[in-house]
Design an enzyme around this catalytic site. Sequence first.
Site, PDB file in Angstrom:
ATOM      1  N   TYR A 267     -12.416   5.281 -10.343  1.00  0.00           N
ATOM      2  CA  TYR A 267     -12.420   6.000  -9.066  1.00  0.00           C
ATOM      3  C   TYR A 267     -11.680   7.327  -9.099  1.00  0.00           C
ATOM      4  O   TYR A 267     -11.068   7.741  -8.119  1.00  0.00           O
ATOM      5  CB  TYR A 267     -11.898   5.137  -7.907  1.00  0.00           C
ATOM      6  CG  TYR A 267     -10.734   4.231  -8.158  1.00  0.00           C
ATOM      7  CD1 TYR A 267     -10.900   2.853  -8.082  1.00  0.00           C
ATOM      8  CD2 TYR A 267      -9.453   4.724  -8.431  1.00  0.00           C
ATOM      9  CE1 TYR A 267      -9.835   2.002  -8.296  1.00  0.00           C
ATOM     10  CE2 TYR A 267      -8.388   3.867  -8.634  1.00  0.00           C
ATOM     11  CZ  TYR A 267      -8.594   2.498  -8.563  1.00  0.00           C
ATOM     12  OH  TYR A 267      -7.532   1.648  -8.770  1.00  0.00           O
TER      13      TYR A 267
ATOM     14  N   PRO B  76       5.046  -4.815  -1.705  1.00  0.00           N
ATOM     15  CA  PRO B  76       4.937  -3.651  -2.583  1.00  0.00           C
ATOM     16  C   PRO B  76       4.539  -4.063  -3.996  1.00  0.00           C
ATOM     17  O   PRO B  76       5.061  -5.026  -4.542  1.00  0.00           O
ATOM     18  CB  PRO B  76       6.348  -3.054  -2.560  1.00  0.00           C
ATOM     19  CG  PRO B  76       7.237  -4.225  -2.257  1.00  0.00           C
ATOM     20  CD  PRO B  76       6.436  -5.115  -1.346  1.00  0.00           C
ATOM     21  N   GLY B  77       3.611  -3.356  -4.560  1.00  0.00           N
ATOM     22  CA  GLY B  77       3.211  -3.584  -5.954  1.00  0.00           C
ATOM     23  C   GLY B  77       3.292  -2.286  -6.722  1.00  0.00           C
ATOM     24  O   GLY B  77       4.180  -2.053  -7.527  1.00  0.00           O
ATOM     25  N   ARG B  78       2.343  -1.383  -6.433  1.00  0.00           N
ATOM     26  CA  ARG B  78       2.323  -0.075  -7.066  1.00  0.00           C
ATOM     27  C   ARG B  78       3.659   0.661  -6.902  1.00  0.00           C
ATOM     28  O   ARG B  78       4.141   1.311  -7.824  1.00  0.00           O
ATOM     29  CB  ARG B  78       1.195   0.765  -6.439  1.00  0.00           C
ATOM     30  CG  ARG B  78       0.990   2.117  -7.066  1.00  0.00           C
ATOM     31  CD  ARG B  78       0.133   3.004  -6.148  1.00  0.00           C
ATOM     32  NE  ARG B  78      -1.015   2.296  -5.626  1.00  0.00           N
ATOM     33  CZ  ARG B  78      -2.213   2.310  -6.182  1.00  0.00           C
ATOM     34  NH1 ARG B  78      -2.409   2.972  -7.311  1.00  0.00           N
ATOM     35  NH2 ARG B  78      -3.214   1.660  -5.634  1.00  0.00           N
TER      36      ARG B  78
ATOM     37  N   TYR C  16      -1.894  -1.251 -12.317  1.00  0.00           N
ATOM     38  CA  TYR C  16      -3.351  -1.351 -12.474  1.00  0.00           C
ATOM     39  C   TYR C  16      -3.853  -0.691 -13.762  1.00  0.00           C
ATOM     40  O   TYR C  16      -5.014  -0.311 -13.830  1.00  0.00           O
ATOM     41  CB  TYR C  16      -4.068  -0.766 -11.250  1.00  0.00           C
ATOM     42  CG  TYR C  16      -3.599  -1.409  -9.976  1.00  0.00           C
ATOM     43  CD1 TYR C  16      -3.966  -2.706  -9.658  1.00  0.00           C
ATOM     44  CD2 TYR C  16      -2.741  -0.734  -9.104  1.00  0.00           C
ATOM     45  CE1 TYR C  16      -3.506  -3.320  -8.504  1.00  0.00           C
ATOM     46  CE2 TYR C  16      -2.272  -1.334  -7.945  1.00  0.00           C
ATOM     47  CZ  TYR C  16      -2.657  -2.634  -7.651  1.00  0.00           C
ATOM     48  OH  TYR C  16      -2.197  -3.227  -6.518  1.00  0.00           O
TER      49      TYR C  16
ATOM     50  N   ARG D 121      -8.727   3.357 -14.476  1.00  0.00           N
ATOM     51  CA  ARG D 121      -8.682   3.968 -13.143  1.00  0.00           C
ATOM     52  C   ARG D 121      -9.327   5.361 -13.071  1.00  0.00           C
ATOM     53  O   ARG D 121     -10.044   5.656 -12.100  1.00  0.00           O
ATOM     54  CB  ARG D 121      -7.246   4.023 -12.623  1.00  0.00           C
ATOM     55  CG  ARG D 121      -6.620   2.641 -12.414  1.00  0.00           C
ATOM     56  CD  ARG D 121      -5.225   2.737 -11.795  1.00  0.00           C
ATOM     57  NE  ARG D 121      -5.280   3.172 -10.416  1.00  0.00           N
ATOM     58  CZ  ARG D 121      -4.857   4.358  -9.999  1.00  0.00           C
ATOM     59  NH1 ARG D 121      -4.368   5.239 -10.857  1.00  0.00           N
ATOM     60  NH2 ARG D 121      -4.937   4.684  -8.727  1.00  0.00           N
TER      61      ARG D 121
ATOM     62  N   CYS E 182     -16.568   4.715 -26.477  1.00  0.00           N
ATOM     63  CA  CYS E 182     -17.873   5.357 -26.606  1.00  0.00           C
ATOM     64  C   CYS E 182     -18.543   5.508 -25.247  1.00  0.00           C
ATOM     65  O   CYS E 182     -19.577   4.883 -24.953  1.00  0.00           O
ATOM     66  CB  CYS E 182     -18.750   4.575 -27.576  1.00  0.00           C
ATOM     67  SG  CYS E 182     -18.239   4.774 -29.282  1.00  0.00           S
ATOM     68  N   GLU E 183     -17.933   6.296 -24.408  1.00  0.00           N
ATOM     69  CA  GLU E 183     -18.440   6.641 -23.082  1.00  0.00           C
ATOM     70  C   GLU E 183     -18.080   8.095 -22.820  1.00  0.00           C
ATOM     71  O   GLU E 183     -16.913   8.488 -22.975  1.00  0.00           O
ATOM     72  CB  GLU E 183     -17.810   5.771 -21.987  1.00  0.00           C
ATOM     73  CG  GLU E 183     -18.160   4.308 -22.051  1.00  0.00           C
ATOM     74  CD  GLU E 183     -19.551   4.003 -21.559  1.00  0.00           C
ATOM     75  OE1 GLU E 183     -20.163   4.876 -20.909  1.00  0.00           O
ATOM     76  OE2 GLU E 183     -20.043   2.901 -21.839  1.00  0.00           O
TER      77      GLU E 183
ATOM     78  N   GLY F  45       0.796  -1.222   0.000  1.00  0.00           N
ATOM     79  CA  GLY F  45       0.000   0.000   0.000  1.00  0.00           C
ATOM     80  C   GLY F  45       0.824   1.266   0.000  1.00  0.00           C
ATOM     81  O   GLY F  45       0.285   2.366   0.190  1.00  0.00           O
TER      82      GLY F  45
END
Length: 442
Positions: free
Chosen positions: A334, A291-293, A390, A330, A361-362, A248
């Site tokens: 959010y 750790p990832g991000r 991500y 992403r 198309c959004e 995190g």
Amino acid sequence: MHLYGTQSINDRGHLAIGGIDTVDLANTYGTPLIVYDIHLFRERARAFKKTFQAAGINAQVAYASKAFSSIAIYEVAKQEGLSLDVVSGGELYTAVQADFPREKIHFHGNNKSYSEIEFAFDEKIGCIVVDNFLEISIVKEIAESRNQEMDVLIRVTPGIEAHTHDYITTGQEDSKFGFDLKNGQADEAFRQLYNHPFITVLGMHCHIGSQIFETDAFRVAAETLIEKMISWRDNENFICRVLNLGGGFGIRYTEIDNPLSPSEYVEEMANVVLSMTRTFNYPIPEIWIEPGRSLVGDAGTTLYTVGSTKDIPEVRKYVAVDGGMSDNIRPALYGAKYTAVSANRMTEPHSEKVTIAGKCCESGDKLIEEATIAPAIEGDIIATFCTGAYSYSMSSNYNRLPRPAIVFVENGEEQLVVRRETYEDIVRLDLPLQKVKRGGKV
């Protein structure tokens, strides 16, 4: 203008990463293209490991590969001596294809299937992080049917609410993950697993959220878990050999983000563990983190090509690119914020405020609501920073758009590690409708 890792501006006025001109990369491999700065990945991995070594604590630094999974990134993690956190059979299969050391693979997830758990036993992985009572029964059943041993960690929710987005907070009581510490679930999980002939409980795991910029939540989480460890020692005569404090750790997406260095996060954890174990005469456990991000997030840069523009006087100017929510969900999911530059015009004033829009198309397909770039023209290369976590792992074929290619760059060399999807790839699993007529098949 904040640059990351080995990013620089070369003598052509272009953005370079790892010594490679990003415009050349876009011309060679097409866009959208995700470029990973592998030197930065290695630098971060070594910083986490070095801090534990300096504190004299045995540790495992496990790459949380849900952030970005591929054979090539697993091979880099293996080169750096990392462990690996996988959360599905697909990620485990990818790790097997990368010949990742099985004993250093940790299997997470709140709803692992029977077949996924069997797969973990087949590969004799290092640890399953058990998340619920159904999973406990499945792990025990498979272990007993095979007379096969398996190490486990018990995932707990410590009731810590980190300063993060609601969607990515996982350590508070209202969470789909883990056994609650406060209502007795964690104790019951321990009782069901302890002293099993084939199951070895290594200790506990928690993960309190993502994109965290302070150490207070990690300190409180460590204190909470160590208190439970002491309780299990005093009441059950059990010593936790492993304390997994998750990941995190935040990164800098925009100028408002102020992340700490890897060493600052680790030092706080180490200080709490050393202080409390000394105070309560408890053997120092091995510390695991995930750790990832913070390993791949700002190591990744996505390159796009500008297409159409739309200027709405007194409202906004839209600059459309050849990707969008299909390769980076992403912002729509959010409200994630990013920074972009005109990669082919780095030395020109970045003075135009625009909305960078995707091609899906959004109406909500906006990669960056407010970006400041050089006045955009068709064919410009836009580089969006910090897309390494991500983005590709959450990408889709929405509107039947192919997923982007991925290139690793390091020390002036480039390597294609994920090829761009083709239209043929997109329809490969489709089956045609069977022709039928009344009374039977044609």
